[in-house]
Every structure is written in C-alpha cells, then in structure tokens.
Scaffold this motif. Structure first.
Motif, short mmCIF file in Angstrom:
data_model
loop_
_atom_site.label_atom_id
_atom_site.label_comp_id
_atom_site.label_asym_id
_atom_site.label_seq_id
_atom_site.Cartn_x
_atom_site.Cartn_y
_atom_site.Cartn_z
N CYS A 1 -5.64 6.41 -8.24
CA CYS A 1 -4.89 5.77 -9.32
C CYS A 1 -3.50 6.36 -9.56
O CYS A 1 -2.57 5.64 -9.93
CB CYS A 1 -5.67 5.83 -10.62
SG CYS A 1 -7.43 6.07 -10.40
N CYS A 2 -3.34 7.67 -9.38
CA CYS A 2 -2.01 8.26 -9.57
C CYS A 2 -1.02 7.62 -8.60
O CYS A 2 0.10 7.25 -8.98
CB CYS A 2 -2.04 9.77 -9.35
SG CYS A 2 -2.75 10.67 -10.72
N MET A 3 -1.48 7.46 -7.36
CA MET A 3 -0.59 6.89 -6.36
C MET A 3 -0.35 5.41 -6.60
O MET A 3 0.79 4.94 -6.50
CB MET A 3 -1.18 7.11 -4.96
CG MET A 3 -1.08 8.55 -4.48
SD MET A 3 0.61 9.18 -4.48
CE MET A 3 1.31 8.23 -3.16
N TYR A 4 -1.40 4.67 -6.94
CA TYR A 4 -1.12 3.24 -7.08
C TYR A 4 -0.38 2.92 -8.37
O TYR A 4 0.33 1.93 -8.48
CB TYR A 4 -2.34 2.35 -6.84
CG TYR A 4 -3.44 2.28 -7.89
CD1 TYR A 4 -4.76 2.51 -7.53
CD2 TYR A 4 -3.17 1.92 -9.21
CE1 TYR A 4 -5.77 2.42 -8.45
CE2 TYR A 4 -4.19 1.82 -10.14
CZ TYR A 4 -5.49 2.07 -9.76
OH TYR A 4 -6.51 1.97 -10.67
N THR A 5 -0.53 3.77 -9.37
CA THR A 5 0.25 3.55 -10.59
C THR A 5 1.73 3.73 -10.31
O THR A 5 2.58 2.94 -10.74
CB THR A 5 -0.21 4.48 -11.71
OG1 THR A 5 -1.58 4.23 -11.98
CG2 THR A 5 0.60 4.26 -12.97
N THR A 6 2.06 4.78 -9.55
CA THR A 6 3.45 4.95 -9.14
C THR A 6 3.92 3.74 -8.35
O THR A 6 5.02 3.21 -8.55
CB THR A 6 3.61 6.22 -8.28
OG1 THR A 6 3.18 7.34 -9.04
CG2 THR A 6 5.05 6.40 -7.84
N THR B 1 0.84 -1.20 0.00
CA THR B 1 0.00 0.00 0.00
C THR B 1 0.87 1.24 0.00
O THR B 1 1.90 1.29 0.65
CB THR B 1 -0.90 0.03 1.25
OG1 THR B 1 -0.08 -0.06 2.42
CG2 THR B 1 -1.89 -1.12 1.22
N PHE B 2 0.41 2.25 -0.77
CA PHE B 2 1.17 3.50 -0.76
C PHE B 2 0.84 4.31 0.47
O PHE B 2 -0.25 4.12 1.03
CB PHE B 2 0.87 4.32 -2.03
CG PHE B 2 -0.59 4.67 -2.24
CD1 PHE B 2 -1.35 3.97 -3.16
CD2 PHE B 2 -1.19 5.70 -1.54
CE1 PHE B 2 -2.68 4.29 -3.38
CE2 PHE B 2 -2.52 6.03 -1.76
CZ PHE B 2 -3.27 5.32 -2.68
N PRO B 3 1.66 5.23 0.94
CA PRO B 3 3.00 5.53 0.45
C PRO B 3 4.10 4.80 1.18
O PRO B 3 5.27 5.06 1.00
CB PRO B 3 3.10 7.03 0.74
CG PRO B 3 2.37 7.19 2.03
CD PRO B 3 1.27 6.16 2.02
N VAL C 1 6.18 9.82 -4.86
CA VAL C 1 6.18 9.83 -6.32
C VAL C 1 7.56 10.26 -6.84
O VAL C 1 8.12 9.65 -7.76
CB VAL C 1 5.08 10.78 -6.85
CG1 VAL C 1 5.21 10.98 -8.35
CG2 VAL C 1 3.72 10.23 -6.52
N LYS C 2 8.10 11.31 -6.22
CA LYS C 2 9.39 11.81 -6.70
C LYS C 2 10.46 10.73 -6.58
O LYS C 2 11.26 10.51 -7.49
CB LYS C 2 9.80 13.05 -5.88
CG LYS C 2 9.14 14.34 -6.30
CD LYS C 2 9.90 15.02 -7.44
CE LYS C 2 9.01 15.60 -8.50
NZ LYS C 2 8.07 16.61 -8.02
#
Lengths: 657, 283, 161
Positions: A406-411, A186-188, A444-445
């Motif tokens: 989705c942005c977070m899980y794609t990363t 799980t993110f982050p 993400v970075k």
C-alpha cells in the motif's frame, strides 16, 4: 552377531579439547559388539571417510557409529561413505559428541568424556537394531495443476510449460488476469499493467503445453506427491466456447444490468458478459443468478442475435478429472472491507472509496474514462486525501501484519492523480513509508518532489461532512498538532487479506493455513514456496502479501521445484516410513485418524490362513508417509513400526547407558 | 430390577425368527445365586437365561470370542456395557448389523454380599446408549462424580501413595486375567508381551507389574467404562479401578471430553486433540 | 505438592533409600528432530553451557514418544526424563505435538498418582531457534531431579553396564 565399527572424531580442537577422545575410543572397544574403534582428526574429510570405507572392507562390520558433530550436519555425508563402500547407508548411526557434549560441557572434561562414552554406547546399541533400508521409488505423473490464473498462476504455468511439462491452469472467474488486470500502472516503473500482462495471458491461452480451464473450481484432490488425482468442476457458462467468436453481439443486446465486479461496482455489466475487454479467453459467460432467461424463462435475446448459435441455456456444470503430479496454489488476495471504520463514515459518505476503486477510476479502460470522479456528484476532485494502513498493522481490526504494497501504490496513486488532474493536490496520512524494493525509495522520493503531495505523519481520527466536502481530521505528529484537511475525495488503502476460500481450499488439498487464512509455507526462510505436504507449492499473495516482482519470483521458484520433482521417471523418497504388521493389527483404525497426511487407509485381509472371513487392517502408503511416527505411538497393539526409529532401536538406546 | 421373563421372550423370538446365531446372556451358577455368562445357541436353552441385579459381568467381553466372531450375535447390555459396545463398534471390532442388542435401563448391580457395587453408586450413564430394544424406563444421565477412593488417595502424600501402590504392584502375579476380562483389550498380541516391551521385565517382578499396569491403564485411558470386569477377575484382588478412574478424572477435568463410549464414533480422548488442551505443565 | 527433601541424596518417594555422596542423576532426554534437537544443536553452536547429566535420544516427532519409553527409562537407568518437541502449531508434521501433549499430561499425572513425583518426567516446547531456552530447560530439570534424589523404581536391576 553384531560387529560394530566406531569412529570418533576430534573435529580438530572442537571435540578434542574438551573430551578425552583416546579414552572414549578405549571405552568403546570394551563394548562387546564393538569390533573396531579408532579416532581421527576430521572424520568428515576424505581421508576420514576413507578410514570408514577401509574398515568396512577389512573388518566385516555390520553397522557403523560415527561419534562427531550433529547428525543434522553430516549424517548424509557418512551415509554416502557407507554406500560408497558397498554397505547399506542406513546402517549408520551418529553420536553427537560435539553439539551435545564438547561444546556444552567445556568446564568439566571428566563429565564431557563420560557423556561422550554414553552417547556412543547409545548409538552402538541403536545401530545393532538398524535395518537395511532402500530408497523408495514412487512413479510420477508429469503434469502440474496450477490453481489460480492471476500473475502468479500465469507465471508458474508458463515457466512449467516452457519446460515442456503439461500444465492444467484452473481459474474460478471467466478470465485469467487476476488483480493485476485491474491495475492501471504498476510501481515502480509505471508500466501499463495490461500491456505487460496481456501478452502473458495470450501466451497462456496459446501455449501448446497449457490446458486453460476458466470459470472452474477444484473440487477434490486425492493421492500423494507425483500421484494426485484432481476433480475439477467446470461451471456452466451457457456459451459454447468452441463456436463463439467473441463478436459481442450478445452482451450488447442483453437488457439486464448488474454491478460490474471488475470495476468494483462503480458501473454495470450485462448478465451475459466478458469481465473486461482484454479477457482471456475472450468468450462471454452468462451469470446464472441474474439472467432472466435462466431464472424466469423470459428473454432469450442473446440466443436470437448470436449468428453462430453458441448460446445454450441447457448447459450443465461439468466435472472432469485430471491426473496430476504437483500442484501450485496461486489464489491471490482480496481487499479488506473497511466497514469497521465507522468513524470515517465508510458506507455513509459516498466520497470515501477504496484504493482499488480509485485504481479502476484512473484506468484507461475504467468506468470513468480514466478520470477520478467524486461518486456523489461526478465532479473531478481537486483535494484528494489518501489514508494508508486501513486495517493493516491494527490489532483492534484483527490484522496485525503490514500489507506491504500500500505504501508504494499510494505513492503511485498520487502520481496518477497528478497526471490526470493537473491542479489537484494529494494529502497522504501515513504511519511509515515502506519502500524497500529495487528502485522503490527513489520512486517515492521522486513522486514527493514531482507531485508536491503533502505527507502527514499521523493517523486520522474522524471524517465528517461539511457541505459537499469531507473534512478529514488527523494528526500531524511531526509538528504535534491536530490538522483538518478539506477533501473532495478520500481514498482508503485497505488491507490485503487472503481470499475467503483459502481455508476450504487448504483443507481440500491437505495443507495448513495460518490464523489469517494465508497458506502456510514449509519454512518461512529456507522453504518459502513449499508446503508441509510434498508436491504442493505456493506462489504469490496466497502465502503472504507481496508485490508483483516478488510474486513473479515466487511463481518461477515453484516452477523450478515442480521441474525438479518431475526430472526423473520416478521419484526417490526417504525410506524412513512406517509399515503395518498385519499379524498384530487389530483394525481399530486409530492410526487412520491420527495421520496428518492421510497416508493410512484400510484393506481387507483373510482372517487366518485359508479363511473365507475377512478382517480389516491398516495399510500405509509409503509414498505419502512422511515418517513422523504418530501412528506408531498411537497403536496400542504395537503393530506399526517406523523404519529408522523402531521400538527396538529406541529401547536399545534407553537401556544401554 | 428383574427382566428374566422379558429377556427369555425376546431371545425365543429371535431364535424363532432366525435373527441370531448365538445369544450372550447370564445364567445362574447352579450352586448359588451368583451369575455367570452363557452362550445360548438353541431355543431349547433359553430357560437358562436370567437377568436381575446380580447380572454383573460386562458381556461385551464375549464379542472377541471365537464362538461369536463373524456370527450374528444377540446380547444384553447395561449402561456401562453398552458404552464399551459403542467403543468396540467405533474401533471396528464388531459390525452393528451383526448384532441384536437388548439394552437395559440399569438400576445398578450388587456384589456377593448384596451391597450395591461402588461403580453403580457412582454411575453417570445408567441407560444403554446403543440398543435394538430397551428394557426398563430410562433414567437419564447423572452428573459426573469423582470416585471416592481416588479422592482419598489424592489427598494422601506422595510417600504414602508410593507405599500403597508398591504393595499393589507386588501382589500382581501377571496372570493377565484383567486383560482377558476387559472387553476393550482385544489385541491379538498384547504389546506388553511383545519382545521389545518385555525386555528386562521378568514375569512377575514388582517392576514388571508396574510396567504392565501403567501401560494397560494408559491404553484404556479415555476408553474404560468402569464395568469392573477386571477387578472381579483379578485373583489378587487388586484395586484396578483406582488407575482407570484416576485417568478418567484427569481426562474429564483437563480435556473436557465426554465419558468413554457415550457417543457414537467417539474413540476416546487420546485419539483427538483440542487447541485448548492444557499446556502450562510444559515449559 | 510435597515438601522437598532437604537432604538431596534421599529418594523423595522412598526416604529409606539414600545415594552415595557423589551421586549425579541421569536424565533421559527425548527430542524431536525438527525443533528441539535442532534447538539443542544451536545451544551447542552458541557454546551455552548446561549440566552434563542429560543423555539425548532423537525421534522424528514428539508424537513418536510412547509413554512406555518414559516408563522404560525410569525402570532402567534414568532418574528423570525430559521430552521436548515443537511449539503447538509449529509441528513439522502438522499435528503430532497436539496428540503428544494429551498423552504427556495423563502419563505425568498417572505416575504422580502411583507415587512418583510429578517432576520425574518433564516436558518442554523448544523451537529450533531457542538455543538458550534448551540450556535453561536442562538446567531446571537437572536441578529438580537432584532435589528429588535417586529414583528407586522397585527393584531396579543392574543391567550390566
């Protein structure tokens, strides 16, 4: 004979500068029923309220008018002043001479003053018709129902149960865990999802205050806040959970193979199965649609190998009832089917998969031993293209909102891909990168640096096959050129959608839902976990797409609300509710149809004194009634009156100016 | 249109089989060929019953009567009458199992001069919509027609309409005959007579007539079946149908609702809503 | 639609009635507590100015508004009425404004039919966030009623102010 006290506030300069307050007081004194009228700088202050209390004690006042700011501001304050003085708090009326006069007619003092006088006159006339009202005590059943056993339902159930309030947790699949049980990391934080979830699942199963009812659905909910009655259908599992040890002999021997929902259909399960190894409860159920014994009367192997004799092919669905005080709706979400994206070859090309399918593949307990594999030939992909916003933010697909996660899980997926396949390369087609949570942007970075994934800002127009590869044609808007990426595997981040069953469940519970099917909260900013129906709360993605931290927060918030609701032996309710005058009621039941809360039912009363014949009249449940007055205006016979907004009160206001 | 014989046979049979306690029908006045309602309680009185094109009055008005309440009642209804009966059933004022309904597929009724009544010329639902047996061959529903009088008034100016209706309101004497004769006015105490509503409304001022007629027509909006009981009863000969037909037209054109009482369980336009209801008149 | 009287002091439905030169109309405003009343409070907090002719009554929901409140208002002191509620779909009580909407249309058309200009009663949907809109609505209604002139509802008794 009415004796009204009028208290006009200067509100410092707010009213005083634009309305001639002393003149207003003089005009108020000229009203026949006004026996006492003063002004004061700040009516809401303690000395101001003391003036009210003193006047009540000394002048035998029958109702009070405070001319000041909006009643939405200080009505409660002044009501308390009345009750502190021993007067019924509902004998107060507030004339809004600030928001409705001094602040909006600043250029015309004469008009503002005349208006303030009129507003006071209206409030005086209304207050004469005010009735003494008493808060209604409603008994409360201290048991909560949580619908849905994902992380939202689990968290809410645990928090409520930890407060020593019994919880009934109903989950429609054989195990609790929900979507979070299908996640790898799980993110982050890249926590192993199962590792943080399963302890909570075990807590639920072993908690002395939680009754876990798996493989069940809520059929009916009647009643009102603090006094609900729920009918729950326990689906036949054909396995006696009391005697079953979870040894697994049955599903090992079962000959029937069915696509495995837990693994998104990538592999198969048996007709008798537990959804996943860490299932809670860890007892199998028989899928009645596919079991050959139940459908054709052939086989019966599981019963033969079960040492405890726990298989029972004759089991029936069971309907049970529970008395409930509050409900938490935590039905989670579904994933959108990307079928409409024909230009991407969805359904035609095997190597186009959804994000949840990818998640299952990279999971340690997944169908491919934790490795992403191409569905077409089973090879490990090297170039993987991730496409975000599939369905989301797309008016043409009917989903205008952003699915948030989705942005977070794609990363996260690019990181997992990088870990599993060291020589892989990830491409991400995106419109934006939404990483607003705590630690999200940093996540993400770091991922972009660590994985060296290629981020392409632009949309994909087409995917086509070339040999055994897929060519993904899209735009790289930052250089303003069309690009084509040769992909071994394409992963689509499909939109989060509400569960298909939400509208039906909402109607069953009597709550609203929006055009997508998300359950509606009472107020998006100030009341995000309550619904318009008292006693029913929302937690998790059932209300709107959100990530795990927000889900857990919302679930705990629901638990706090439930605990508040149950904090006394009875609940106090606003007494501004409607009542029926049987004498005038003709029994037409239009009010029953119109009430948004189902607060009105019928009852039989004798037709006349001593009459044997009965007639039907309406009866309003004061515990459910929310005081909207729809029934009052719809009643042709004027048989219903709404306390606090009765016809005499409103008509007095109208005719007084 | 003459069903006198058939009705007499049916009612005799009903009394012989002890199926009803009272039958509501029409009889001749005794001094001309006009008809008045009659409550038959005995088979001996059956020969009084008649039914032809002078059987004008909407008999369902008698279902709120002390002599029919709680009894087993038989009655004869034309198309419009049966629609008001439907509404009474939906609004729980009468129980279906206590009724024996003789429905008529109506050809229209005439006024005292023998001319067909205006509401019959504009009739959309001539056949009874609820019945235990039907007399006459059903004709089927016709297309909706806007009442000619309201069409004419609508085309006149505001001031002309204001003057016209001022005279109407002036002539009203607040006798309440319209309420008494309307089958759908069954409230034990009319709202207009209750204390709050009658505040500042003297007994027969123009202003009080305005208030009474406005409120009454709004309470009948979506429920009025245009039987004209009210107009026949009004001693001042007020054109009451204008208000009701106007509301009917507004409801029909704006809410796409069926006419009152055509379908079972249909309460009328004000007791439901649609997402498509017109909104553009609201800022 | 009628041509509006050029002399605004003439009652448009009954041209023989004229008002004194300094006549100001009285508008009765009936606002729902959760949306429109809150919106009108916001107008005040934002200090947006509007004509002072309106007198506001609070009700819990626009569905509480019975048509005879409008009739009573016109029969007593109001020259015009404004009723305002929540936008459709946003009703605090879920469906109140849908029922209200139907009643409002029929009442408005009926009053027009019996000879009162349809602008005598007006309706709006004003949400709790629409402070500026409320001011615009009040200004429009006040302007409209000014143009229609005083309402003379038959014998409008003086109710002893």
């Amino acid at each position: 004979m009415a004796r009204v006290g009028v208290f006009v506030c200067f509100c410092g300069a707010n009213i005083g500068d634009f309305v001639d307050v002393p003149q207003v007081v003089e005009e108020a004194k000229r009203i026949r029923e006004v026996k006492f009228a003063i002004d004061y700088k700040y009516m809401c202050s303690d000395p101001g309220q003391q003036q009210i209390r003193d006047a009540i004690a000394q002048h035998r006042l029958t109702s009070i008018v405070v001319a000041a700011c909006s009643p939405r501001m200080h009505e409660k304050t002044f009501r308390k002043a009345l009750s502190d003085a021993g007067m019924n708090p509902y004998l107060l009326e507030v004339a809004n001479i600030r928001e409705h006069s001094s602040w909006v007619h600043q250029k015309d003092k004469k008009a503002a003053t005349a208006k303030a006088s009129d507003l006071i006159r209206m409030a005086v006339a209304k207050s004469i018709a005010n009735e003494q009202l008493h808060e209604i005590s409603v008994p409360v059943t201290k048991r909560a129902l949580v619908i849905g056993g994902g992380i939202a339902g689990i968290q809410a159930a645990l928090d409520i149960a930890d407060a020593r309030i019994p919880v009934v947790l109903v989950e429609k699949s054989p195990s609790i865990g929900g979507k979070m049980a299908q996640l790898d990391e799980t993110f982050p934080t890249l926590d192993c999802s199962q590792c943080i979830l399963t302890p909570k699942m075990v807590d639920v199963a072993s908690h002395p205050y939680i009754e876990l009812i798996p493989y069940a659905e809520v059929l009916e909910l009647e009643g009102f806040v603090g006094n609900y009655k729920a009918k729950i259908k326990k689906k036949a599992s054909y396995v006696n959970f009391k005697t079953c040890t979870g040894c697994g002999a049955c599903w090992q021997k079962c000959p029937v193979k069915v696509p495995n929902e837990y693994n998104m259909g990538i592999d198969k399960r048996k007709a008798i199965y537990t959804p996943f190894p860490q299932a809670v409860p860890n007892k199998p159920v028989i899928d009645a649609e596919h079991c050959t014994m139940l459908t054709k009367g052939k086989c019966g192997i599981c019963a033969k190998v079960c040492e405890k004799g726990s298989i029972d092919y004759t089991m029936q669905d069971e309907i049970i009832e529970r008395e409930i005080g509050a409900v938490v709706v935590a039905t989670g979400y579904d994933m959108w089917d990307p079928k409409p994206y024909e230009e991407y070859g969805v359904g035609r090309f095997k190597d186009i998969i959804t994000s949840l399918e990818f998640e299952r593949m990279v999971s340690a307990n997944g169908p491919t031993n934790g490795l992403p594999l191409r569905p077409s030939d089973g090879k490990v992909p090297k170039n993987v293209v991730f496409i975000k916003c599939i369905g989301s933010r797309d008016e043409a697909k009917g989903i205008e909102y952003c699915s948030k996660i989705c942005c977070m899980y794609t990363t996260k997926h690019t990181i997992l891909l990088h870990h599993k396949v060291h020589d892989s390369h990830a491409y991400v087609f995106y419109m934006d990168i939404r990483a607003a949570g705590k630690g999200y942007e940093e996540f993400v970075k770091k991922a972009q640096v660590d994985t060296a994934a290629t981020y392409l800002r632009g949309r994909v127009s087409k995917i086509y096959k070339k040999g055994d590869k897929l060519i993904v044609r899209g735009e790289d808007a930052q250089i303003g050129q069309v690009v084509e990426v040769v992909a071994d595997l394409v992963v689509l981040a499909t939109a989060v959608i509400p569960p298909a069953g939400n509208p039906d469940l909402a109607r069953l519970l009597g709550i609203s839902y929006d055009k997508y099917g998300y359950m509606s909260e009472a107020h998006p900013k100030l009341r995000p976990v309550e619904t318009a129906k008292a006693g029913i709360f929302l937690a998790g993605c059932t209300q709107a797409p959100k990530d795990i931290p927000d889900t857990v927060s919302q679930a705990s918030a629901c638990a706090a609300k439930v605990c508040g609701l149950f904090s006394g032996d009875t609940m106090k309710k606003d007494p501004m509710v409607s009542t029926v005058n049987n004498e005038f009621c003709s029994g037409c039941q239009n009010c029953v149809k119109v009430c948004p809360y189902g607060a009105i039912v019928t009852e039989e009363v004798p037709q006349g004194h001593g009459s044997k014949e009965m007639r039907t009249v309406a009866k309003i449940n004061e515990g459910v009634c929310q005081g909207c007055g729809s029934c009052v205006a719809i009643c042709r016979s004027m048989a219903i009156s709404l306390a606090g907004f009765t016809d005499p009160q409103i008509i007095n206001e109208i005719v007084s100016i | 249109m003459d069903y006198t014989k058939q009705i007499q046979e049916i009612v005799s049979r009903l009394f012989a089989e002890e199926k009803i306690d009272v039958f509501v029908g029409y009889r001749l006045t005794g001094f001309d060929d006009n008809q008045v309602p009659v409550l038959i309680r005995d088979a001996k009185e059956v020969p009084l019953l008649v039914f032809n094109d002078k059987s004008v009055f909407n008999l369902t008005n008698y279902l709120k009567h002390e002599h029919t309440r709680n009894k087993r009642v038989g009655l004869v209804v034309k198309g419009c009458d049966s629609r008001s009966l439907n509404l009474l059933l939906t609004e729980s004022q009468v129980k279906r199992e206590k009724l024996y309904v003789v429905g008529i597929a109506c050809d229209g009724v005439v006024d005292e001069s023998g001319a067909k009544m205006q509401n019959c010329l504009e009739c959309v639902v001539p056949d009874a919509v609820v019945f235990d047996e039907m007399l006459g061959a059903p004709k089927g529903n016709k297309a909706y027609m806007v009442n000619v009088d309201i069409d004419e008034l609508d085309s006149k100016g505001l001031v002309e309409r204001r003057t016209y209706f001022e005279e109407v309101f002036e002539n009203c004497i607040r006798c309440n005959a319209c309420r008494h004769s309307c089958p759908l006015c069954y409230c034990a105490k009319c709202c207009i007579d209750q204390e709050t509503a009658s505040l500042y409304n003297g007994s027969n001022t123009t202003s009080s007539a305005f208030h009474a007629l406005m409120t009454w027509s709004l309470h009948l909006a979506g429920r009025c079946v245009d039987c004209r009981n009210c107009e026949k009863a009004c001693p001042s000969h007020l054109p009451l149908h204008l208000l009701h037909k106007w509301n009917e037209r507004v409801i029909y054109e704006n809410f796409q609702e069926h006419l009152a009482g055509v379908h079972e369980d249909d309460r009328g336009a004000f007791y439901k809503y649609s997402m498509q209801d017109p909104d553009d008149f609201i800022m | 639609m009628e041509a509006v009287a050029t002399n605004q002091l003439v009652s448009i439905e009954k041209p023989e009635i004229t008002a004194p030169p300094d006549w100001e109309p009285v508008i009765m405003g009936i606002l729902c507590n959760w949306c429109s009343y809150a919106g009108s409070d916001l107008t005040g907090t934002s200090r947006i100015q509007y004509p002072p002719n309106i007198r506001i009554i609070r009700v819990p929901c626009s569905s509480r508004v019975d048509p005879w409140f409008l009739i009573k208002s016109l029969q007593t002191t109001a020259d015009g009425v404004l009723v305002s509620g929540c936008h459709p779909g946003d009703c605090h009580y879920i469906s109140g404004n849908y029922y209200a909407r139907r009643r409002f249309l029929v009442t408005k058309k009926l009053l027009n039919f019996v000879g009162f200009h349809e602008n005598r009663i007006q309706f709006s949907w004003v949400s709790a966030a629409e402070g500026p809109k409320f001011a615009k609505v009040v200004a429009k209604v006040t302007e409209d009623i000014k143009k229609l002139g005083p309402l003379h509802l038959y014998k409008k008794e003086n109710f002893g102010k």
